[in-house]
Design an enzyme around this catalytic site. Structure first.
Site, short mmCIF file in Angstrom:
data_model
loop_
_atom_site.label_atom_id
_atom_site.label_comp_id
_atom_site.label_asym_id
_atom_site.label_seq_id
_atom_site.Cartn_x
_atom_site.Cartn_y
_atom_site.Cartn_z
N PHE A 41 0.95 -1.49 0.29
CA PHE A 41 0.26 0.09 -0.27
C PHE A 41 0.83 0.88 -0.27
O PHE A 41 1.62 1.25 1.34
CB PHE A 41 -0.92 -0.02 1.41
CG PHE A 41 -1.62 1.22 1.32
CD1 PHE A 41 -2.97 0.97 0.65
CD2 PHE A 41 -1.57 2.06 2.46
CE1 PHE A 41 -4.14 2.39 1.45
CE2 PHE A 41 -2.90 2.85 2.94
CZ PHE A 41 -3.68 3.13 2.14
N LEU B 20 1.28 4.85 -0.09
CA LEU B 20 0.80 5.86 0.50
C LEU B 20 1.53 7.18 0.74
O LEU B 20 1.25 8.33 -0.02
CB LEU B 20 -0.27 5.77 1.22
CG LEU B 20 -1.02 7.42 2.03
CD1 LEU B 20 -1.94 7.86 0.69
CD2 LEU B 20 -2.31 7.04 3.55
N THR B 21 2.34 6.58 2.31
CA THR B 21 3.59 7.51 2.46
C THR B 21 4.45 8.19 1.65
O THR B 21 4.99 7.40 0.54
CB THR B 21 3.92 7.14 3.99
OG1 THR B 21 2.76 7.04 4.85
CG2 THR B 21 4.80 7.91 4.96
N THR C 84 5.63 -1.45 3.62
CA THR C 84 5.85 -2.33 4.45
C THR C 84 5.75 -3.42 3.00
O THR C 84 4.31 -3.22 1.95
CB THR C 84 4.62 -3.06 5.27
OG1 THR C 84 5.00 -1.95 6.18
CG2 THR C 84 4.76 -3.97 5.30
N ARG D 55 12.43 -19.88 37.01
CA ARG D 55 13.16 -19.04 37.47
C ARG D 55 12.54 -18.98 38.94
O ARG D 55 11.09 -18.76 39.79
CB ARG D 55 12.47 -17.92 37.16
CG ARG D 55 13.77 -16.81 37.62
CD ARG D 55 14.91 -16.73 37.10
NE ARG D 55 15.78 -15.99 37.40
CZ ARG D 55 17.11 -16.07 37.47
NH1 ARG D 55 17.88 -17.21 37.32
NH2 ARG D 55 17.84 -14.67 38.15
N ILE E 280 9.82 -8.87 34.29
CA ILE E 280 9.70 -10.51 35.05
C ILE E 280 10.85 -11.72 34.23
O ILE E 280 11.41 -11.83 35.21
CB ILE E 280 8.44 -10.92 34.73
CG1 ILE E 280 7.21 -10.69 34.39
CG2 ILE E 280 8.33 -12.15 34.52
CD1 ILE E 280 5.55 -10.47 34.51
N GLU F 44 0.21 2.91 9.76
CA GLU F 44 -0.92 3.15 9.66
C GLU F 44 -2.07 4.55 10.86
O GLU F 44 -3.04 3.98 10.89
CB GLU F 44 -1.68 1.62 9.87
CG GLU F 44 -1.07 0.57 9.10
CD GLU F 44 -1.71 -0.94 8.73
OE1 GLU F 44 -3.32 -0.65 8.57
OE2 GLU F 44 -1.16 -1.52 7.65
N THR G 148 -0.30 7.51 13.17
CA THR G 148 0.04 7.46 14.99
C THR G 148 -0.43 7.58 15.90
O THR G 148 -1.74 7.93 15.75
CB THR G 148 1.14 8.50 14.55
OG1 THR G 148 0.48 9.61 14.99
CG2 THR G 148 2.55 8.84 14.02
N1 CAA Z 1 -13.12 7.29 5.56
C1 CAA Z 1 -13.74 8.24 4.40
N2 CAA Z 1 -13.66 9.10 3.65
C2 CAA Z 1 -13.03 10.24 5.52
C3 CAA Z 1 -12.75 9.18 6.21
C4 CAA Z 1 -12.58 8.18 6.91
N3 CAA Z 1 -12.00 7.16 7.13
N4 CAA Z 1 -11.63 10.33 7.20
C5 CAA Z 1 -11.84 11.72 6.86
N5 CAA Z 1 -12.26 11.37 5.14
C6 CAA Z 1 -12.79 12.09 3.65
C7 CAA Z 1 -13.64 13.73 4.68
O1 CAA Z 1 -15.03 13.20 5.34
C8 CAA Z 1 -13.56 14.45 3.41
O2 CAA Z 1 -14.33 14.32 3.11
P1 CAA Z 1 -14.52 15.99 2.60
O3 CAA Z 1 -14.03 16.45 1.27
O4 CAA Z 1 -15.41 15.14 1.29
O5 CAA Z 1 -15.91 16.65 3.22
C9 CAA Z 1 -11.77 14.07 3.55
O6 CAA Z 1 -11.82 13.03 3.60
C10 CAA Z 1 -10.47 15.02 4.48
O7 CAA Z 1 -11.06 14.13 5.17
P2 CAA Z 1 -10.55 15.64 6.49
O8 CAA Z 1 -10.57 17.24 6.54
O9 CAA Z 1 -10.78 14.57 7.47
O10 CAA Z 1 -8.85 15.34 6.23
P3 CAA Z 1 -6.94 15.77 6.76
O11 CAA Z 1 -6.38 16.01 5.55
O12 CAA Z 1 -7.27 16.91 7.65
O13 CAA Z 1 -6.86 13.94 7.33
C11 CAA Z 1 -6.71 12.53 8.89
C12 CAA Z 1 -7.54 13.14 8.43
C13 CAA Z 1 -7.06 12.03 10.47
C14 CAA Z 1 -4.86 13.43 9.64
C15 CAA Z 1 -5.60 11.38 8.03
O14 CAA Z 1 -4.76 12.26 6.78
C16 CAA Z 1 -4.93 10.33 8.66
O15 CAA Z 1 -5.53 9.43 8.95
N6 CAA Z 1 -3.31 10.77 8.25
C17 CAA Z 1 -2.86 9.67 8.83
C18 CAA Z 1 -2.17 8.39 7.32
C19 CAA Z 1 -2.19 7.36 7.60
O16 CAA Z 1 -2.59 6.16 8.45
N7 CAA Z 1 -0.61 6.93 7.38
C20 CAA Z 1 -0.51 5.40 7.25
C21 CAA Z 1 0.47 5.00 6.36
S1 CAA Z 1 -0.16 3.89 5.75
C22 CAA Z 1 0.55 1.93 6.69
O17 CAA Z 1 1.66 2.71 7.93
C23 CAA Z 1 1.35 1.36 5.75
C24 CAA Z 1 1.96 0.47 5.86
O18 CAA Z 1 3.06 0.17 5.59
C25 CAA Z 1 2.79 -0.69 7.41
#
Ligand code: CAA
Length: 381
Positions: free
Chosen positions: A123, A125-126, A158, A268, A337, A363, A365
């Protein structure tokens, strides 16, 4: 919500427990030390239905429910957290969005081999400048007739070292902020796709964390997942599900540490008797058992919410936040322990202690989980 496991769920848990003990556990220490990605384990897990536990059977999965999926991730993580996250990513972050958003051709070409464990997914994204602020990603996707051309790069992916398929998020128009983000499904042998070095980490050493690069990577428009501009919502909805998997992983790590500490405390001897006879140790064990149970119930509640509700961000974030912080406390006590021996590499508990740490980071913080939880509470107030 049912809290008793069905016969099918118990059978799955017992089968995975045996597989974890026979196949995964014997190599856990070795792959932690070498960082070798256990690709053969992944394929074997696929044969048991663990690469796509909740994907319908017609698309290569096991067609089971989400509680069964969480039990599987817990059992694998109990012996090897790297193997746990490899499966969690393939299930939650790759198969799940394909099952939800892919068209029939994409399901046939990508979901089916991924859910069967014949292919591995990641996946993407980051990015270096877009971690918690995922909407700030800079990878671009330029439309070119019936194709898109992707340029950019990803970090901390990952499974990235060995993935056959990547779900890639890119923007078709940076001016549109999150509304420009679009998802694509990309075979990693596409020209223009390359990988960086394997990250050397504190824990989950064998989970193949790497950078990915896209340079003039041209893909057919048929590999777009969902509509243009829908990618950010796909990413966040997918991460809601992923967080349930990571919470289950944290429960597994804690359970593994607890079982190791329990066995050690009974064997132990100090001051002429097993240390389990001392109230200080008994109280540690009591706290550990209670906290693990509480976290597991939150995981089940989140799995139930994902099955029965349209949106389950709150339940998923609560499960991940509590389970990941619980895993720090439990692995810390388990190490205590074990005393001095726990600090050596001769015992598994130091690995559980190191592995637990990442569950508070990837996924989303702990701080991001608190944002998600407070947003949901305030919205409903
Ligand atoms: N499901 C569906 N839609 C969602 C949603 C959700 N859970 N959360 C928000 N939205 C929608 C909102 O409704 C909004 O829609 P509209 O434009 O229609 O109004 C839109 O998305 C934007 O929402 P926000 O303004 O709330 O978004 P934001 O930019 O402020 O971000 C955040 C919110 C919670 C900070 C989010 O960016 C987030 O979760 N950040 C963390 C990212 C993350 O978890 N990264 C992990 C990387 S992957 C990884 O680690 C994988 C690996 O390899 C193990």
């Amino acid at each position: 919500m049912e809290i008793e496991l069905t016969e099918e769920q118990q059978l799955l848990r017992d089968t995975v427990r045996r597989f974890a003990a026979d196949v995964v556990a014997p190599r856990a220490k070795e792959i932690d030390a070498s960082g070798e990605f256990p690709l053969d384990f992944f394929h074997q897990a696929g044969e048991l239905g663990l690469a796509g536990v909740s994907v319908p059977e017609e698309y290569g999965g096991a067609g089971m429910d989400l509680i069964a999926y969480c039990l599987a991730i817990e059992e694998i993580s109990k012996v090897c957290a790297s193997s746990g996250v490899i499966l969690s990513v393939n299930n939650s972050l790759v198969c799940d969005p394909l099952a939800r958003y892919a068209d029939e051709a994409q399901k046939r070409d990508f979901l089916t081999p991924l859910a069967a464990g014949r292919k591995l997914g990641c996946f993407a994204l980051t990015e270096a400048e877009a971690g918690s602020d995922a909407a700030a990603l800079r990878t671009t996707a330029r439309r070119d007739g019936d194709r898109y051309v992707l340029d950019g790069g990803k970090v901390f992916i990952t499974n990235g070292t060995h993935a056959d398929v990547a779900i890639v998020f890119a923007t078709v128009d940076p001016e549109k902020k999150h509304k420009g983000i679009t998802a694509f499904v990309v075979p990693t042998d596409t020209p223009g796709f390359s990988r960086g070095h394997h990250e050397y980490k504190l824990g989950v050493q064998a989970s193949g964390t790497t950078q990915l690069f896209f340079e003039g990577m041209s893909i057919p428009a048929s590999q777009r997942l969902g509509e243009e501009g829908e990618g950010f919502k796909i990413a966040l909805a997918t991460l809601d599900g992923g967080r349930i998997g990571i919470a289950a992983q944290a429960v597994g790590i804690a359970q593994g540490a607890m079982e190791a500490a329990l066995a050690y405390a009974k064997e132990r001897k100090q001051f002429g008797r097993p240390i389990a006879d001392f109230q200080a140790i008994q109280f540690y064990l009591a706290d550990m058992a209670m906290e693990i149970d509480a976290a597991r119930l939150l995981v089940f509640k989140a799995a139930w919410a994902k099955t029965n509700q349209k949106r389950y961000s709150l339940e998923a974030a609560q499960a991940k936040l509590f389970a990941s912080e619980m895993a720090q406390r439990v692995t810390n006590k388990a190490l205590q322990i074990h005393g001095g021996y726990g600090y050596t590499r001769d015992y598994d508990v130091e690995r559980f202690f190191r592995d637990a740490r990442i569950t508070e980071i990837y996924e989303g913080t702990s701080e991001i989980q608190k944002l998600v939880i407070s947003d949901a509470i305030l919205r409903d107030a």
